[in-house]
Design a protein around this motif. Structure first.
Motif, PDB file in Angstrom:
ATOM      1  N   ASP A   1      46.577  28.152  35.826  1.00  9.40           N
ATOM      2  CA  ASP A   1      45.697  27.118  36.452  1.00  9.40           C
ATOM      3  C   ASP A   1      46.423  26.141  37.055  1.00  9.40           C
ATOM      4  O   ASP A   1      47.610  26.153  37.007  1.00  9.40           O
ATOM      5  CB  ASP A   1      44.943  26.483  35.106  1.00  9.40           C
ATOM      6  CG  ASP A   1      43.376  26.120  35.577  1.00  9.40           C
ATOM      7  OD1 ASP A   1      43.214  25.153  36.241  1.00  9.40           O
ATOM      8  OD2 ASP A   1      42.642  26.981  35.144  1.00  9.40           O
TER       9      ASP A   1
ATOM     10  N   LYS B   1      45.165  21.041  32.485  1.00  7.45           N
ATOM     11  CA  LYS B   1      45.226  22.388  31.732  1.00  7.45           C
ATOM     12  C   LYS B   1      46.643  22.916  31.583  1.00  7.45           C
ATOM     13  O   LYS B   1      47.024  23.460  30.831  1.00  7.45           O
ATOM     14  CB  LYS B   1      44.284  23.464  32.278  1.00  7.45           C
ATOM     15  CG  LYS B   1      43.007  22.957  32.163  1.00  7.45           C
ATOM     16  CD  LYS B   1      42.043  24.010  32.870  1.00  7.45           C
ATOM     17  CE  LYS B   1      40.399  23.636  32.665  1.00  7.45           C
ATOM     18  NZ  LYS B   1      39.532  24.399  33.409  1.00  7.45           N
TER      19      LYS B   1
ATOM     20  N   VAL C   1      49.304  28.621  41.740  1.00 10.50           N
ATOM     21  CA  VAL C   1      49.419  28.277  43.290  1.00 10.50           C
ATOM     22  C   VAL C   1      48.134  27.684  43.507  1.00 10.50           C
ATOM     23  O   VAL C   1      47.013  28.195  42.969  1.00 10.50           O
ATOM     24  CB  VAL C   1      49.627  29.283  44.248  1.00 10.50           C
ATOM     25  CG1 VAL C   1      51.230  29.919  44.167  1.00 10.50           C
ATOM     26  CG2 VAL C   1      48.767  30.702  44.075  1.00 10.50           C
TER      27      VAL C   1
ATOM     28  N   CYS D   1      39.492  32.345  39.374  1.00 14.22           N
ATOM     29  CA  CYS D   1      39.578  30.974  40.060  1.00 14.22           C
ATOM     30  C   CYS D   1      38.114  30.577  40.599  1.00 14.22           C
ATOM     31  O   CYS D   1      37.540  31.186  40.916  1.00 14.22           O
ATOM     32  CB  CYS D   1      40.756  30.832  41.169  1.00 14.22           C
ATOM     33  SG  CYS D   1      42.342  31.408  40.677  1.00 14.22           S
TER      34      CYS D   1
ATOM     35  N   TYR E   1      47.773  35.761  44.801  1.00 10.00           N
ATOM     36  CA  TYR E   1      47.750  36.359  43.664  1.00 10.00           C
ATOM     37  C   TYR E   1      47.758  37.880  43.568  1.00 10.00           C
ATOM     38  O   TYR E   1      48.571  38.744  42.865  1.00 10.00           O
ATOM     39  CB  TYR E   1      46.770  35.921  42.615  1.00 10.00           C
ATOM     40  CG  TYR E   1      46.922  34.646  41.954  1.00 10.00           C
ATOM     41  CD1 TYR E   1      48.117  33.897  41.524  1.00 10.00           C
ATOM     42  CD2 TYR E   1      45.774  33.628  41.940  1.00 10.00           C
ATOM     43  CE1 TYR E   1      48.160  32.751  40.958  1.00 10.00           C
ATOM     44  CE2 TYR E   1      46.065  32.424  41.552  1.00 10.00           C
ATOM     45  CZ  TYR E   1      47.242  31.955  40.904  1.00 10.00           C
ATOM     46  OH  TYR E   1      47.361  30.458  40.681  1.00 10.00           O
TER      47      TYR E   1
ATOM     48  N   ASP F   1      25.659  31.595  31.552  1.00 12.83           N
ATOM     49  CA  ASP F   1      26.437  32.068  32.762  1.00 12.83           C
ATOM     50  C   ASP F   1      27.667  32.749  32.445  1.00 12.83           C
ATOM     51  O   ASP F   1      27.914  33.937  32.644  1.00 12.83           O
ATOM     52  CB  ASP F   1      26.799  31.146  33.773  1.00 12.83           C
ATOM     53  CG  ASP F   1      26.841  31.429  35.147  1.00 12.83           C
ATOM     54  OD1 ASP F   1      26.003  32.621  35.557  1.00 12.83           O
ATOM     55  OD2 ASP F   1      26.923  30.762  36.084  1.00 12.83           O
TER      56      ASP F   1
HETATM   57  P1  NAD Z   1      35.414  27.267  36.215  1.00 10.92           P
HETATM   58  O1  NAD Z   1      35.260  26.284  37.443  1.00 10.92           O
HETATM   59  O2  NAD Z   1      34.874  27.004  34.996  1.00 10.92           O
HETATM   60  O3  NAD Z   1      36.872  27.629  36.015  1.00 10.92           O
HETATM   61  C1  NAD Z   1      37.568  28.028  37.443  1.00 10.92           C
HETATM   62  C2  NAD Z   1      38.967  27.470  36.908  1.00 10.92           C
HETATM   63  O4  NAD Z   1      39.612  28.154  38.045  1.00 10.92           O
HETATM   64  C3  NAD Z   1      39.333  26.405  36.522  1.00 10.92           C
HETATM   65  O5  NAD Z   1      39.936  26.164  35.544  1.00 10.92           O
HETATM   66  C4  NAD Z   1      40.020  25.708  37.817  1.00 10.92           C
HETATM   67  O6  NAD Z   1      40.939  24.678  37.484  1.00 10.92           O
HETATM   68  C5  NAD Z   1      41.006  27.258  38.153  1.00 10.92           C
HETATM   69  N1  NAD Z   1      41.511  27.146  39.254  1.00 10.92           N
HETATM   70  C6  NAD Z   1      40.920  26.864  40.589  1.00 10.92           C
HETATM   71  N2  NAD Z   1      41.906  27.140  41.456  1.00 10.92           N
HETATM   72  C7  NAD Z   1      42.800  27.762  40.879  1.00 10.92           C
HETATM   73  C8  NAD Z   1      44.325  28.534  41.435  1.00 10.92           C
HETATM   74  N3  NAD Z   1      44.398  28.374  42.887  1.00 10.92           N
HETATM   75  N4  NAD Z   1      45.142  28.919  40.470  1.00 10.92           N
HETATM   76  C9  NAD Z   1      44.672  29.019  39.039  1.00 10.92           C
HETATM   77  N5  NAD Z   1      43.585  28.704  38.688  1.00 10.92           N
HETATM   78  C10 NAD Z   1      42.636  27.785  39.620  1.00 10.92           C
HETATM   79  O7  NAD Z   1      34.462  28.477  36.915  1.00 10.92           O
HETATM   80  P2  NAD Z   1      33.888  29.732  36.044  1.00 10.92           P
HETATM   81  O8  NAD Z   1      32.466  29.352  35.470  1.00 10.92           O
HETATM   82  O9  NAD Z   1      34.847  30.047  34.900  1.00 10.92           O
HETATM   83  O10 NAD Z   1      33.899  30.820  37.097  1.00 10.92           O
HETATM   84  C11 NAD Z   1      35.136  31.267  37.457  1.00 10.92           C
HETATM   85  C12 NAD Z   1      34.831  32.058  38.771  1.00 10.92           C
HETATM   86  O11 NAD Z   1      34.060  33.240  38.410  1.00 10.92           O
HETATM   87  C13 NAD Z   1      34.131  31.341  39.679  1.00 10.92           C
HETATM   88  O12 NAD Z   1      34.721  31.508  41.131  1.00 10.92           O
HETATM   89  C14 NAD Z   1      32.857  32.033  39.827  1.00 10.92           C
HETATM   90  O13 NAD Z   1      32.238  32.137  41.072  1.00 10.92           O
HETATM   91  C15 NAD Z   1      33.107  33.655  39.446  1.00 10.92           C
HETATM   92  N6  NAD Z   1      31.949  34.248  38.910  1.00 10.92           N
HETATM   93  C16 NAD Z   1      31.325  33.502  37.733  1.00 10.92           C
HETATM   94  C17 NAD Z   1      30.220  34.255  37.284  1.00 10.92           C
HETATM   95  C18 NAD Z   1      29.491  33.734  35.792  1.00 10.92           C
HETATM   96  O14 NAD Z   1      30.078  32.729  35.300  1.00 10.92           O
HETATM   97  N7  NAD Z   1      28.528  34.315  35.538  1.00 10.92           N
HETATM   98  C19 NAD Z   1      29.651  35.297  37.722  1.00 10.92           C
HETATM   99  C20 NAD Z   1      30.311  35.947  38.971  1.00 10.92           C
HETATM  100  C21 NAD Z   1      31.503  35.306  39.405  1.00 10.92           C
END
Ligand code: NAD
Length: 405
Positions: free
Chosen positions: A52, A57, A86, A130, A162, A315
């Motif tokens: 992260d 974190k 990154v 991410c 990545y 979600d």
């Molecule tokens: P979230 O914001 O809770 O978690 C994202 C995490 O990624 C955070 O901890 C953030 O600090 C970290 N992060 C951001 N940039 C980063 C990087 N460059 N390197 C490492 N870590 C990084 O979001 P979420 O609800 O866990 O969703 C995660 C992803 O999954 C989102 O992009 C979302 O669009 C996708 N997604 C979610 C769902 C769903 O929740 N049902 C469905 C489809 C896609």
């Protein structure tokens, strides 16, 4: 199956907490489409590290980070450390303090650092979760390599870096699977798919199909099969998690809109007027988003009908359940040495299934396609539901249906 989670937010922690609870016998397989009926079991999943860039974190254990989202977290997650990833502008514009390897290293050095860290515990599966980014595909291996060699930090996104690091890692270690859960084109980028084929990486992607999207594809299939003409589609999504907050930034929302809207033309065969996109952030809703859907269509004798649906959907668990399958399907793909990307898997689990140019099909059809692909990797036990006991039958029906089309 040794797994690395890239982006430890709501979905990532829900996945890790859920799988560890299953291992302890505290949860059943509800919400995991293929249950425990695969050659590889849910209990075989082993998380080895997470990455992260959120200052709150990095350096903590997955246990501590999971407590930010969940009330009860298994102790086994105390052993897993959150490494610094990154950043590459992933969280730009959001109210968070961040750090990233790219703040003090070139992109090439970041790749080398990641490979070095990964080599310590030999992961086979990477899951990218991410924050949704603004990203453009490369579609050309040379251009991708050039952007990394020239240290183009404004061009290369975290997900692309990545994925590239996973390719370089696979070159010198073991073949791997990279599951791209977010809209950045990876399984839809020819550069990654071609490199994956060459060096032994299977990319699953792009963007997990959860919530309203799978439901709308199946509803549209229902209407197409009855030759009804869809006149308009409106779909609203309002949520209170970080993902929704990030999608209030226009460029990120565009990426989501693209993957969600693809459904309409692909399933209907024409582009009915539609408005489908995440529409807003409302904190008290938390992870349980509010979805509203309205489909207006013409029926026999020019009758105008309407479907109206309201949902509240948790979600992150919806996506985490799919990921439990994808990890194991990845292992099966590696056994079969299927590298690049696999449409039969992506079509069911992803909003924008790769390889580039692939169509979105309804999830009902995609499920049969998946079963067919699985063949004898599907181990149907006797203790499961009647529908699952009939999987072989369904799969045969699918075969004969396909032959007759
Ligand atoms: P979230 O914001 O809770 O978690 C994202 C995490 O990624 C955070 O901890 C953030 O600090 C970290 N992060 C951001 N940039 C980063 C990087 N460059 N390197 C490492 N870590 C990084 O979001 P979420 O609800 O866990 O969703 C995660 C992803 O999954 C989102 O992009 C979302 O669009 C996708 N997604 C979610 C769902 C769903 O929740 N049902 C469905 C489809 C896609």
């Amino acid at each position: 199956m040794r797994v690395v989670v890239l982006g430890l937010g709501y979905v990532g922690t829900t996945l890790m907490v859920g799988v560890e609870k299953i291992k302890r016998g505290e949860l059943d397989y509800c919400g995991i489409p293929l249950g425990n009926n695969l050659k590889y079991k849910v209990e075989d999943i082993e998380f080895v590290s997470a990455y992260d860039v959120d200052l709150r974190k990095v350096g903590k254990s997955v246990y501590e980070v999971s407590l930010m989202y969940h009330n009860s977290v298994p102790d086994s997650l105390k052993e897993i450390v959150v490494h610094e990833g990154v950043h590459l502008n992933s969280l730009k514009g959001l109210p968070l303090r961040v750090r990233g390897l790219d703040y003090r290293m070139s992109l090439r050095e970041c790749v080398e650092r990641l490979i070095e860290e990964w080599s310590e515990n030999s992961p086979e599966v990477f899951i990218n979760l991410c924050t949704t980014e603004k990203a453009e595909p490369f579609n050309n291996i040379e251009k991708l390599r050039e952007a990394i060699d020239n240290d183009e930090k404004e061009r290369v996104t975290a997900t692309q870096l990545y994925a590239y690091a996973a390719i370089e890692y696979a070159k010198y270690n073991n073949p791997v699977v990279f599951i791209n859960g977010i809209p950045t084109p990876i399984a839809n980028d020819l550069a990654f798919v071609k490199l994956g084929k060459e060096v032994g990486v299977t990319f699953f992607g792009d963007d997990g199909a959860t919530g309203a999207t799978p439901l709308i594809t199946d509803l549209l299939e229902h209407l197409v099969e009855r030759r009804r003409e869809v006149l308009s589609i409106a779909q609203f999504n309002i949520g209170g998690n970080m993902d929704f907050l990030s999608l209030t930034l226009k460029e990120r929302n565009k990426a989501k809109e693209r993957t969600k809207s693809k459904v309409v033309k692909d399933v209907l065969g024409y582009n009915a007027p539609h408005f489908i996109k995440p529409t807003g952030y409302l904190e008290p809703l938390g992870d349980k988003k509010f979805v509203a859907m309205h489909i207006m269509y013409k029926s026999f004798n020019n009758a105008i009908d309407e479907v109206i649906i309201n949902m509240r959907v948790n979600d992150s668990p919806a996506f985490a359940g799919l990921l439990v399958d994808l990890i194991r399907l990845g292992r099966i793909a590696l056994d079969r040495r299927y590298f690049g990307t696999i449409y039969e898997v992506n079509a069911f689990y992803m909003k924008s299934p790769g390889p580039p140019g692939s169509k979105v099909i309804s999830k009902v059809l995609a499920f049969y396609l998946l079963l067919n692909w699985l063949g004898d990797s599907l181990h149907v036990s006797e203790s499961i539901s009647p529908a699952f006991s009939n999987l072989t039958l369904i799969s045969n029906i699918y075969d004969s249906r396909r032959e007759s089309l």
